[in-house]
Design a protein around this motif. Structure first.
Motif, PDB file in Angstrom:
ATOM      1  N   MET A 369       0.837  -1.206   0.000  1.00 36.70           N
ATOM      2  CA  MET A 369       0.000   0.000   0.000  1.00 36.70           C
ATOM      3  C   MET A 369       0.872   1.256   0.000  1.00 36.70           C
ATOM      4  O   MET A 369       0.551   2.242  -0.684  1.00 36.70           O
ATOM      5  N   LYS A 370       1.984   1.217   0.729  1.00 37.40           N
ATOM      6  CA  LYS A 370       2.905   2.358   0.680  1.00 37.40           C
ATOM      7  C   LYS A 370       3.397   2.572  -0.748  1.00 37.40           C
ATOM      8  O   LYS A 370       3.572   3.711  -1.194  1.00 37.40           O
ATOM      9  N   GLY A 371       3.626   1.459  -1.468  1.00 42.49           N
ATOM     10  CA  GLY A 371       4.035   1.591  -2.861  1.00 42.49           C
ATOM     11  C   GLY A 371       2.982   2.279  -3.697  1.00 42.49           C
ATOM     12  O   GLY A 371       3.296   3.154  -4.525  1.00 42.49           O
ATOM     13  N   ASP A 372       1.727   1.918  -3.497  1.00 42.65           N
ATOM     14  CA  ASP A 372       0.645   2.616  -4.204  1.00 42.65           C
ATOM     15  C   ASP A 372       0.604   4.090  -3.837  1.00 42.65           C
ATOM     16  O   ASP A 372       0.492   4.967  -4.705  1.00 42.65           O
ATOM     17  N   LEU A 373       0.694   4.381  -2.548  1.00 38.68           N
ATOM     18  CA  LEU A 373       0.605   5.771  -2.100  1.00 38.68           C
ATOM     19  C   LEU A 373       1.796   6.598  -2.555  1.00 38.68           C
ATOM     20  O   LEU A 373       1.674   7.813  -2.758  1.00 38.68           O
ATOM     21  N   ALA A 380       2.404  15.651  -1.248  1.00 40.39           N
ATOM     22  CA  ALA A 380       3.804  15.337  -1.577  1.00 40.39           C
ATOM     23  C   ALA A 380       4.531  14.720  -0.395  1.00 40.39           C
ATOM     24  O   ALA A 380       5.362  13.819  -0.566  1.00 40.39           O
ATOM     25  N   GLY A 381       4.246  15.198   0.813  1.00 37.07           N
ATOM     26  CA  GLY A 381       4.883  14.639   1.995  1.00 37.07           C
ATOM     27  C   GLY A 381       4.497  13.190   2.220  1.00 37.07           C
ATOM     28  O   GLY A 381       5.327  12.356   2.606  1.00 37.07           O
ATOM     29  N   GLU A 382       3.230  12.875   1.966  1.00 37.38           N
ATOM     30  CA  GLU A 382       2.784  11.494   2.108  1.00 37.38           C
ATOM     31  C   GLU A 382       3.438  10.604   1.060  1.00 37.38           C
ATOM     32  O   GLU A 382       3.817   9.466   1.358  1.00 37.38           O
ATOM     33  N   ARG A 383       3.584  11.105  -0.155  1.00 32.13           N
ATOM     34  CA  ARG A 383       4.259  10.334  -1.206  1.00 32.13           C
ATOM     35  C   ARG A 383       5.704  10.050  -0.817  1.00 32.13           C
ATOM     36  O   ARG A 383       6.191   8.934  -0.986  1.00 32.13           O
ATOM     37  N   ALA A 386       5.892   7.495   2.061  1.00 30.05           N
ATOM     38  CA  ALA A 386       5.575   6.165   1.570  1.00 30.05           C
ATOM     39  C   ALA A 386       6.741   5.578   0.785  1.00 30.05           C
ATOM     40  O   ALA A 386       7.072   4.383   0.918  1.00 30.05           O
ATOM     41  N   ASP A 387       7.385   6.413  -0.030  1.00 32.31           N
ATOM     42  CA  ASP A 387       8.547   5.953  -0.787  1.00 32.31           C
ATOM     43  C   ASP A 387       9.702   5.595   0.147  1.00 32.31           C
ATOM     44  O   ASP A 387      10.426   4.619  -0.079  1.00 32.31           O
ATOM     45  N   ASP A 388       9.887   6.369   1.208  1.00 30.99           N
ATOM     46  CA  ASP A 388      10.908   6.057   2.210  1.00 30.99           C
ATOM     47  C   ASP A 388      10.657   4.689   2.831  1.00 30.99           C
ATOM     48  O   ASP A 388      11.586   3.887   3.010  1.00 30.99           O
TER      49      ASP A 388
END
Length: 598
Positions: A369-373, A380-383, A386-388
């Protein structure tokens, strides 16, 4: 023959109750994945896995793939018909881009389906699995023309894909590769060289196979800075985009392997094969790692998948096999002996597997789900966050869940006693199949080095500090809740050990790099225990809340969640202390013995 039922109830618990899947229904893909649609897809995927993939698992293992003198490869009996069913049902395009014929559903849902299919038949599931990775690389790094020419038929499944990295002298150290690419003046290249260990390298399932091949363009620098990535189709496309002339790429042999016999693991020979550069010249590793990261998460799913089917069969056997009497008195007095599930040591093995499976499933889906987000979130902060998380957890999921998957397959085999060693019961195949997951797509020692050597310090340690803060905040938030104490106290102790290990590495690894290498595997598993423990504790909190609210007929399921999470905290989480002690011992005893003494 082994049995399998997809863990749909547990998957729905994670998606709906733990992740709040429908909270993201404002995002592309999620908007089409309503709760009833998700349940229907999982139900159908579970049925497909059990009815179509599972019956071919032992057949694939016993028959293997066969190479003819002309280099063509025939897959085991039934594989082609099953693949046609898989393709026609659209499973390969579940989360693929609708612009190229995909269904556009979240990758999180595809990860759940992938677990079911991999449990039922790991070797078979690798054919579409490699294709998904190749699709991801082309979509992210290919030109618009390449995307239009290759993606629709790969997503449809009429064409499949592979990745070609390894050479006889060159595995992890890709800078040593020798495969060369010579520019032809018309935008194409001629590739020459040999690749080994190429999963799904040649087979009869699809009309064309799109190989993604690492090679060095003639005149490019040595080492990793001179590596490029190429599309090398088995059949070169004609002007209409159809499979045309046979390319100069062939299967030289099929590897004789310990397991996954149903997948054709090939030695691939490139003899001035026509290829097309994907992405920038000399930037091939960047493009390849798109596929590698996709594959590493997929291999982590394989570790969970084998652990799950091994667990299910061990439970059936433990309930049926009668041997001895319970230490606390007969549990089946009408029989001459009790079923072995009454014995504490059998329970130890079953509960260990179950606890890792439930926490591992939650961690994989949470990360998916983090990958989707990371791609879809509006903020942008959430993206970025999630990528981190994705970057930090990829080596943990691959390394820890495949190590645990193999260990759990062995535990399940042990429950069978002598029958576990006999082929007809299927357990020894699970052990053999699970073993490769610890090796391919970057051996687990490499995953540990990636975690310690790259991921911890990345962006000033932003990802790991965010993880520490998130787990610590959860423990603090529920510290005063008596019902949560068994979970939060153990989790906090594990987190303290992980933070202590991280601090030790900061203090001792820079001055003496061998300390980092010596600590890496223990650190990865310490990190994995805390991440899995965090999932267990969160699951326990959700289960308690739902029980308090009335359970809605799920009381037995929710109470089992609490017991399983408690077992994790009581019996598995204390291992963090041992990992910390080994890390803090440094590298002296590991590195001091002279080579001649070995």
């Amino acid at each position: 023959m082994p049995v399998y039922q997809a863990p749909i109830a547990d998957t729905l618990f994670v998606l709906n109750d733990l992740l709040g899947f429908d909270r993201h229904n404002n995002l592309p893909g999620f908007s089409d994945a309503s709760p009833d649609i998700v349940e229907a897809i999982l139900g159908e995927a579970g049925r497909f896995a059990t009815d179509v993939f599972l019956p071919l698992n032992q057949i694939g293992d016993s028959e293997g793939c066969r190479r003819a003198d002309d280099g063509s490869v025939t897959t085991p009996k039934g594989f082609k018909a099953a693949y046609d069913q898989f393709r026609e049902a659209g499973w390969g395009g579940l989360s693929a881009d609708p612009a190229y014929g995909g269904q556009g559903l979240p990758h999180t849902l595809a990860a759940a389906v992938n677990e079911f299919l991999s449990s039922a038949n790991m070797a078979f599931s690798m054919y579409p699995g490699l294709t998904r990775g190749a699709i991801a690389a082309i979509q992210q790094h290919g030109s618009p023309e390449q995307k239009q020419r290759y993606l629709p038929k790969m997503i449809d499944g009429v064409w499949t894909g592979t990745m070609n990295l390894t050479e006889p002298h060159c595995g992890t150290d890709l800078g040593l590769l020798r495969t060369k690419a010579v520019p032809q003046g018309d935008g194409s290249y001629k590739l020459s060289g040999q690749k080994i260990f190429i999963s799904a390298g040649e087979h009869d399932l699809s009309e064309n196979i799109v190989h993604l091949v690492l090679a060095r363009i003639e005149g490019s620098p040595e080492g990793t800075k001179g590596i490029s990535l190429f599309i090398v189709p088995k059949f070169v496309l004609d002007e209409a985009g159809e499979a045309g002339a046979r390319n100069m790429v062939s299967c030289g042999s099929i590897e004789e392997k310990m397991g996954i016999h149903g997948n054709a693991t090939c030695v691939m020979n490139y003899d001035e094969a026509t290829g097309f550069l994907i992405g920038e010249a000399d930037k091939g590793l960047r493009a390849m790692f798109t596929m590698m990261n996709e594959a590493r998460l997929g291999v982590g799913v394989q570790g969970l998948a084998i652990s799950e089917i091994a667990y299910q069969n061990a439970v059936v056997y433990a309930k049926d096999r009668i041997q001895g009497r319970s230490l606390s008195g007969a549990k089946a007095p009408e029989k001459k002996a009790d079923p072995i599930i009454v014995h504490p040591d059998v329970r130890r093995m079953l509960m260990t597997i179950r606890a890792v499976n439930e926490a591992g499933r939650a961690l994989i889906l949470w990360t998916a789900m983090k990958g989707d987000l990371s791609h879809l979130a509006e903020d942008a902060g959430e993206r970025q966050a999630a990528d981190d998380w994705m970057g930090l957890m990829t080596p943990v999921i691959k390394g820890v869940l495949t190590d645990k998957g193999f260990e759990n397959a062995v535990l399940a085999q042990q429950i069978y006693g002598g029958h576990g060693y006999v082929r007809e019961w299927g357990m020894e195949q699970f052990v053999r199949d699970a073993r490769i997951a610890q090796i391919y797509e970057g051996a687990n020692g490499i995953q540990a080095l990636d975690l310690v050597g790259r991921k911890l310090a990345l962006n000033g340690g932003r990802a790991v500090q965010a993880f520490f803060q998130e787990v610590g905040a959860f423990c603090e938030e529920h510290r005063a809740v008596e019902a949560m104490a068994p979970y939060t106290k153990a989790l906090k102790k594990g987190l303290n050990d992980l933070q202590g290990a991280t601090m030790w590495l900061m203090q001792h690894a820079m001055a003496k790099p061998d300390n980092a290498g010596a600590a890496s595997t223990d650190y990865m598993h310490l990190f994995g225990l805390v991440a899995l423990g965090y999932m267990s504790a969160r699951s326990a909190k959700v289960a308690q809340d739902k029980l308090t609210a009335g359970a809605n007929g799920d009381a037995a399921f929710l109470e089992a969640k609490l017991v399983t999470a408690r077992f994790f905290m009581d019996r598995l989480m204390p291992e963090t202390a041992a990992h910390l002690a080994r890390i803090a011992s440094g590298s002296d005893s590991m590195m001091s013995l002279n080579e001649e003494a070995f």
